[in-house]
Design a protein around this motif. Structure first.
Motif, PDB file in Angstrom:
ATOM      1  N   GLU A 160       0.822  -1.216   0.000  1.00 45.07           N
ATOM      2  CA  GLU A 160       0.000   0.000   0.000  1.00 45.07           C
ATOM      3  C   GLU A 160       0.857   1.268   0.000  1.00 45.07           C
ATOM      4  O   GLU A 160       0.415   2.324  -0.449  1.00 45.07           O
ATOM      5  N   ASP A 161       2.092   1.141   0.518  1.00 41.17           N
ATOM      6  CA  ASP A 161       2.989   2.297   0.551  1.00 41.17           C
ATOM      7  C   ASP A 161       3.789   2.458  -0.739  1.00 41.17           C
ATOM      8  O   ASP A 161       4.654   3.330  -0.843  1.00 41.17           O
ATOM      9  N   GLY A 162       3.518   1.594  -1.722  1.00 39.67           N
ATOM     10  CA  GLY A 162       4.204   1.692  -3.001  1.00 39.67           C
ATOM     11  C   GLY A 162       5.500   0.912  -3.077  1.00 39.67           C
ATOM     12  O   GLY A 162       6.102   0.822  -4.150  1.00 39.67           O
ATOM     13  N   LYS A 163       5.935   0.336  -1.957  1.00 40.15           N
ATOM     14  CA  LYS A 163       7.168  -0.459  -1.977  1.00 40.15           C
ATOM     15  C   LYS A 163       6.873  -1.878  -2.442  1.00 40.15           C
ATOM     16  O   LYS A 163       5.757  -2.382  -2.316  1.00 40.15           O
ATOM     17  N   PHE A 164       7.930  -2.532  -2.953  1.00 34.78           N
ATOM     18  CA  PHE A 164       7.776  -3.861  -3.519  1.00 34.78           C
ATOM     19  C   PHE A 164       8.425  -4.919  -2.627  1.00 34.78           C
ATOM     20  O   PHE A 164       9.410  -4.655  -1.932  1.00 34.78           O
ATOM     21  N   SER A 165       7.880  -6.113  -2.693  1.00 39.53           N
ATOM     22  CA  SER A 165       8.464  -7.283  -2.023  1.00 39.53           C
ATOM     23  C   SER A 165       8.292  -8.477  -2.948  1.00 39.53           C
ATOM     24  O   SER A 165       7.577  -8.396  -3.963  1.00 39.53           O
ATOM     25  N   LEU A 166       8.942  -9.595  -2.611  1.00 42.87           N
ATOM     26  CA  LEU A 166       8.812 -10.788  -3.437  1.00 42.87           C
ATOM     27  C   LEU A 166       7.367 -11.281  -3.418  1.00 42.87           C
ATOM     28  O   LEU A 166       6.708 -11.268  -2.379  1.00 42.87           O
ATOM     29  N   GLY A 167       6.883 -11.744  -4.568  1.00 42.23           N
ATOM     30  CA  GLY A 167       5.510 -12.204  -4.677  1.00 42.23           C
ATOM     31  C   GLY A 167       5.318 -13.608  -4.130  1.00 42.23           C
ATOM     32  O   GLY A 167       6.280 -14.340  -3.839  1.00 42.23           O
ATOM     33  N   LEU A 168       4.059 -14.010  -4.004  1.00 43.43           N
ATOM     34  CA  LEU A 168       3.723 -15.321  -3.463  1.00 43.43           C
ATOM     35  C   LEU A 168       4.202 -16.453  -4.365  1.00 43.43           C
ATOM     36  O   LEU A 168       4.340 -17.588  -3.916  1.00 43.43           O
ATOM     37  N   LEU A 169       4.469 -16.144  -5.633  1.00 48.87           N
ATOM     38  CA  LEU A 169       4.966 -17.169  -6.543  1.00 48.87           C
ATOM     39  C   LEU A 169       6.274 -17.763  -6.034  1.00 48.87           C
ATOM     40  O   LEU A 169       6.519 -18.964  -6.172  1.00 48.87           O
ATOM     41  N   PHE A 170       7.109 -16.900  -5.420  1.00 46.62           N
ATOM     42  CA  PHE A 170       8.366 -17.405  -4.871  1.00 46.62           C
ATOM     43  C   PHE A 170       8.123 -18.363  -3.713  1.00 46.62           C
ATOM     44  O   PHE A 170       8.879 -19.319  -3.514  1.00 46.62           O
ATOM     45  N   LEU A 171       7.072 -18.108  -2.925  1.00 43.29           N
ATOM     46  CA  LEU A 171       6.737 -19.012  -1.835  1.00 43.29           C
ATOM     47  C   LEU A 171       6.357 -20.379  -2.381  1.00 43.29           C
ATOM     48  O   LEU A 171       6.772 -21.414  -1.843  1.00 43.29           O
ATOM     49  N   GLN A 172       5.613 -20.393  -3.484  1.00 43.82           N
ATOM     50  CA  GLN A 172       5.232 -21.657  -4.098  1.00 43.82           C
ATOM     51  C   GLN A 172       6.451 -22.396  -4.644  1.00 43.82           C
ATOM     52  O   GLN A 172       6.611 -23.602  -4.452  1.00 43.82           O
ATOM     53  N   PHE A 173       7.326 -21.646  -5.327  1.00 44.16           N
ATOM     54  CA  PHE A 173       8.554 -22.249  -5.847  1.00 44.16           C
ATOM     55  C   PHE A 173       9.419 -22.781  -4.710  1.00 44.16           C
ATOM     56  O   PHE A 173       9.967 -23.881  -4.783  1.00 44.16           O
ATOM     57  N   GLY A 174       9.544 -21.968  -3.656  1.00 42.00           N
ATOM     58  CA  GLY A 174      10.369 -22.371  -2.524  1.00 42.00           C
ATOM     59  C   GLY A 174       9.848 -23.628  -1.866  1.00 42.00           C
ATOM     60  O   GLY A 174      10.627 -24.502  -1.461  1.00 42.00           O
ATOM     61  N   GLN A 175       8.530 -23.748  -1.767  1.00 42.04           N
ATOM     62  CA  GLN A 175       7.936 -24.935  -1.172  1.00 42.04           C
ATOM     63  C   GLN A 175       8.225 -26.167  -2.018  1.00 42.04           C
ATOM     64  O   GLN A 175       8.555 -27.236  -1.498  1.00 42.04           O
ATOM     65  N   LEU A 176       8.143 -26.006  -3.353  1.00 38.96           N
ATOM     66  CA  LEU A 176       8.430 -27.124  -4.241  1.00 38.96           C
ATOM     67  C   LEU A 176       9.881 -27.575  -4.122  1.00 38.96           C
ATOM     68  O   LEU A 176      10.174 -28.767  -4.064  1.00 38.96           O
ATOM     69  N   VAL A 177      10.790 -26.601  -4.083  1.00 44.44           N
ATOM     70  CA  VAL A 177      12.214 -26.932  -3.950  1.00 44.44           C
ATOM     71  C   VAL A 177      12.465 -27.658  -2.643  1.00 44.44           C
ATOM     72  O   VAL A 177      13.180 -28.660  -2.582  1.00 44.44           O
ATOM     73  N   SER A 178      11.865 -27.147  -1.554  1.00 39.77           N
ATOM     74  CA  SER A 178      12.050 -27.767  -0.245  1.00 39.77           C
ATOM     75  C   SER A 178      11.540 -29.204  -0.234  1.00 39.77           C
ATOM     76  O   SER A 178      12.175 -30.106   0.310  1.00 39.77           O
TER      77      SER A 178
END
Length: 256
Positions: free
Chosen positions: A58-76
């Protein structure tokens, strides 16, 4: 055309790599960190956000998207070594009451893929995903020590031994001796190599073919790793490494 696409992919990865060390970044902060043109970054951010790699707050700053969480879970989930090792690591942590790390090789570095913290209030700050060069620290050097001879020798000839901690080995002959010692004993010890006033002890994990698969270590403040206590720690550690290796199909006679 293909070359331009490749450059865009590389630049996009440089942008995403910023979020390894930063939770959230504004457009201007990304410009400052990368020194890329603001218009280029703005265009890349739009594409990355559209694909789900970045998300805007909401403040206009960016962070990693949820797609990375999905990828990370698959790798794990697909890193079977973590699933096999975790119960053994938990038992080892309870036995020695020190931090236990699981390490694998990634090119010329070692990367921590699992960690269990000590119950003691005084502890090392080490997180999953941390990287260190193969020559520095017990966790990394145990990987180096049990590489195939040709690959190990090439690394030992070519690596630049830059100091990291007070005890980092920066003499090539001394490093060769430490590697040979690790191969003979089946474990290695480091003192203040990655962080000052710390000690780590590491042992190799082998697969069903007798090849190096990973490394396991215990680490903590130097004051708790006394000379009197080290033999006990080493015994628990090497037994844990053997249990994990056995779960991977390793048999003692197969080790070269």
């Amino acid at each position: 055309m293909i070359q331009n696409q490749n450059k865009t992919v590389v630049k996009s990865m440089e942008l995403l790599n910023l979020f390894i060390d930063h939770d959230r970044l504004s457009l201007n902060e990304m410009v400052e960190l990368t020194k890329m043109p603001k218009t280029s970054i703005h265009r890349m951010i739009g594409s990355l956000e559209g694909m789900g790699f970045l998300q805007r707050g909401e403040d206009g700053k960016f962070s990693l998207g949820l797609l990375f969480l999905q990828f990370g879970q698959l790798v794990s989930e697909r890193l079977d070594i973590r699933q096999l090792a975790l119960p053994v690591m938990s038992a080892l942590r309870d036995e020695v009451e020190e931090a236990v790390n699981l390490i694998v090789r990634d090119g010329k570095e070692a990367i921590y893929i699992e960690k269990l913290d000590t119950p003691h209030p005084v502890r090392l700050y080490t997180k999953i995903g941390r990287r260190s060069p193969l020559y520095a620290g017990a966790c990394s050097r145990i990987i180096l020590s049990f590489l195939e001879e040709k690959e190990r020798e090439q690394y030992l000839r070519e690596v630049e031994l830059a100091p990291i901690g007070r005890g980092t080995i920066t003499d090539r002959d001394e490093l060769r001796k430490a590697v040979a010692d690790a191969r003979e004993k089946g474990y290695t010890i480091s003192y203040s190599e990655l962080e000052n006033d710390t000690v780590a002890v590491a042992a190799p994990i082998f697969d069903h073919m007798g090849r190096l698969h990973a490394g396991i270590s215990i680490a903590g403040p130097q004051e708790r790793f006394t000379e009197e206590r080290l033999p006990t720690l080493i015994a628990h550690l090497t037994a844990a490494a053997e249990r994990i290796s056995t779960a991977l199909g390793w048999r003692r006679a197969r080790r070269s």
